[in-house]
Design a protein around this motif. Structure first.
Motif, PDB file in Angstrom:
ATOM      1  N   GLY A  92       1.005  -1.195  -0.082  1.00  0.00           N
ATOM      2  CA  GLY A  92      -0.552   0.031  -0.338  1.00  0.00           C
ATOM      3  C   GLY A  92       0.628   1.186  -0.355  1.00  0.00           C
ATOM      4  N   THR A  94       2.514   4.986  -1.166  1.00  0.00           N
ATOM      5  CA  THR A  94       1.848   6.030  -2.139  1.00  0.00           C
ATOM      6  C   THR A  94       3.179   6.279  -2.218  1.00  0.00           C
ATOM      7  N   TYR A 144      -2.678  -0.063  -8.986  1.00  0.00           N
ATOM      8  CA  TYR A 144      -3.193   0.161  -8.486  1.00  0.00           C
ATOM      9  C   TYR A 144      -4.304  -0.072  -9.289  1.00  0.00           C
ATOM     10  N   VAL A 149      -8.899  -0.172  -7.390  1.00  0.00           N
ATOM     11  CA  VAL A 149      -8.465   0.163  -5.932  1.00  0.00           C
ATOM     12  C   VAL A 149      -8.045   1.952  -6.159  1.00  0.00           C
ATOM     13  N   LEU A 150      -7.805   2.915  -5.434  1.00  0.00           N
ATOM     14  CA  LEU A 150      -6.608   3.850  -5.088  1.00  0.00           C
ATOM     15  C   LEU A 150      -5.656   3.288  -4.109  1.00  0.00           C
ATOM     16  N   ASP A 153      -5.100   1.503  -0.983  1.00  0.00           N
ATOM     17  CA  ASP A 153      -5.971   0.945  -1.085  1.00  0.00           C
ATOM     18  C   ASP A 153      -5.748  -0.895  -1.252  1.00  0.00           C
ATOM     19  N   TRP A 155      -6.389  -3.980   1.144  1.00  0.00           N
ATOM     20  CA  TRP A 155      -6.656  -4.315   1.369  1.00  0.00           C
ATOM     21  C   TRP A 155      -7.807  -4.969   1.650  1.00  0.00           C
ATOM     22  N   ARG A 156      -8.524  -6.108   2.353  1.00  0.00           N
ATOM     23  CA  ARG A 156      -9.613  -6.217   2.531  1.00  0.00           C
ATOM     24  C   ARG A 156      -9.702  -7.618   3.735  1.00  0.00           C
ATOM     25  N   ARG A 251      -6.321 -10.015   7.382  1.00  0.00           N
ATOM     26  CA  ARG A 251      -6.659  -8.437   6.148  1.00  0.00           C
ATOM     27  C   ARG A 251      -5.492  -9.079   5.697  1.00  0.00           C
ATOM     28  N   SER A 253      -4.459  -8.168   1.291  1.00  0.00           N
ATOM     29  CA  SER A 253      -4.031  -7.051   0.218  1.00  0.00           C
ATOM     30  C   SER A 253      -4.556  -7.961  -1.479  1.00  0.00           C
TER      31      SER A 253
END
Length: 396
Positions: A92, A94, A144, A149-150, A153, A155-156, A251, A253
């Protein structure tokens, strides 16, 4: 890519920077974590930091990138950049984090090299940094976008539906999305990051290869418990083994990783050692489902048959392919039909045009790569995956 002025300065200072890069990266991480302790707690691998592995990987990548700019000014090292970007995307990372890294890296560089870092030198290496950073940002944002996904962002929440004990130190966790939505697609050989909250509140992240078919609604990861030997045991692997059971959530990715099948019609060689077999099983399942038409050579090395995670699946999936050959090597307790000792390609035919995929400890992959090159396989056709920081360049 580098301006003419900066190229001359980097060429003149690369020996000094290269000699000090280990000290620079060590001080960089000290400064970074002092200013942003949450990065060590929730993003960077504390085990790799304690062992100095991340420092070695960062130093190797910076030196390799600068050297490439000088020796091949019209290209960029896309394989290295792609591998780093996939790892960053799974964490994640950025674009906003790159100026923070630049600040502390250049503070460390100025402190270690002192007066040698003139404004001209700082300007030239700043150009190197942003060429590398902007290339990574571009690749990461494309990754991404591919998963819709942004940026960052990824993760699920996933639910553990079953747990299988593969060996004394390896367990497979079977997962489905906790929200019931479709699982994101992945390419055979890719991995996911798993973020785990530990007893001290840290949310540490580790990567695990996906096994199973990309078309399945479920996913599976096989986790090897890390025994530290002289150092500490693995924080995350130990926690997963000790505490995670069916019904728990993890959690996870989106899937990333660049060790994926590139040519579906070429002869293939899949060589692994230890838990490095996991991406190979995903590849084998895909090849069996799609009816791969060319020969596939499946090789694996381990300490003993009992330590070989997913051993029966490894052999069974290979045997689903009409033109597959399988050979396993064990340091001890080899069974009839298997070999004793280290993996040796001396008696293994390698077809012209073979694409090779390697996964395992770095010494293993370097040894297999050298044997493949001796057999005439071009270096560009040998692909590899490292679990943890990529130390290939740092140890070259």
């Amino acid at each position: 890519m580098l301006s003419e002025k900066s190229a001359a300065t980097v060429r003149a200072t690369l020996p000094a920077v290269g000699a000090a890069i280990g000290d620079i990266t060590e001080l960089f991480y000290e400064k970074l974590f002092a200013a942003h302790p949450a990065l060590l707690r929730d993003l960077f691998n504390r085990g790799n930091q304690n062992a100095g592995l991340q420092k070695q990987a960062l130093a190797g990548s910076i030196a390799a990138f600068a050297t490439h700019l000088l020796e091949h000014p019209d290209t960029r090292p896309d394989v290295m950049l792609g591998r780093i970007a996939h790892k960053h995307a799974s964490l994640g990372v950025t674009r906003e984090q790159y100026p923070v890294v630049r600040l502390h890296l250049f503070e460390a560089m100025a402190e270690i090299l002192g007066e040698a870092v003139t404004p001209e030198v700082a300007e030239a290496w700043d150009e190197v940094y942003w060429l590398m950073a902007n290339a990574l940002i571009s690749i990461e944002e494309r990754l991404y976008a591919e998963h819709r996904v942004l940026a960052g962002d990824v993760w699920r929440e996933w639910t553990v539906t079953a747990r299988t004990e593969e060996t004394a130190d390896c367990a497979t966790f079977h997962l489905v999305p906790a929200d019931g939505a479709p699982a994101p697609g992945f390419r055979p050989g890719q991995y996911v990051s798993v973020q785990t909250e530990l007893p001290d509140g840290a949310r540490q992240i580790r990567q695990y290869s996906l096994s199973g078919s990309p078309g399945s609604a479920a996913r599976a990861i096989t986790v090897k418990r890390v025994h530290g030997g002289a150092g500490p045991d693995g924080e995350v692997s130990g926690h997963l083994h000790a505490h995670v059971r069916p019904g728990d959530t993890l959690r996870v990715s989106a899937p990333y990783g660049d060790l994926v099948l590139r040519d579906s019609t070429a002869p293939l060689l899949l060589a692994s050692a230890g838990i490095g077999c996991t991406p190979m099983l995903s590849m084998l399942e895909h090849l069996a489902e799609t009816g791969h038409p060319a020969p596939v050579t499946v090789l694996h090395a381990d300490r003993t048959p009992a330590d070989h995670a997913l051993r029966a699946d490894h052999r069974a999936l290979a045997h689903k392919l009409p033109e597959a050959s399988v050979r396993f090597w064990y340091e001890s307790d080899a069974e009839p039909g298997d070999a004793t000792g280290l993996l040796d390609l001396g008696g293994t035919p390698v077809a012209p045009g073979t694409q090779a995929y390697l996964c395992g400890p770095l010494p293993f992959m370097r040894a297999v790569r050298a044997q493949l090159i001796t057999k005439g396989v071009p270096a560009a056709d040998i692909h590899y995956e490292v679990f943890g920081p990529d130390l290939w360049l740092a140890s070259a």
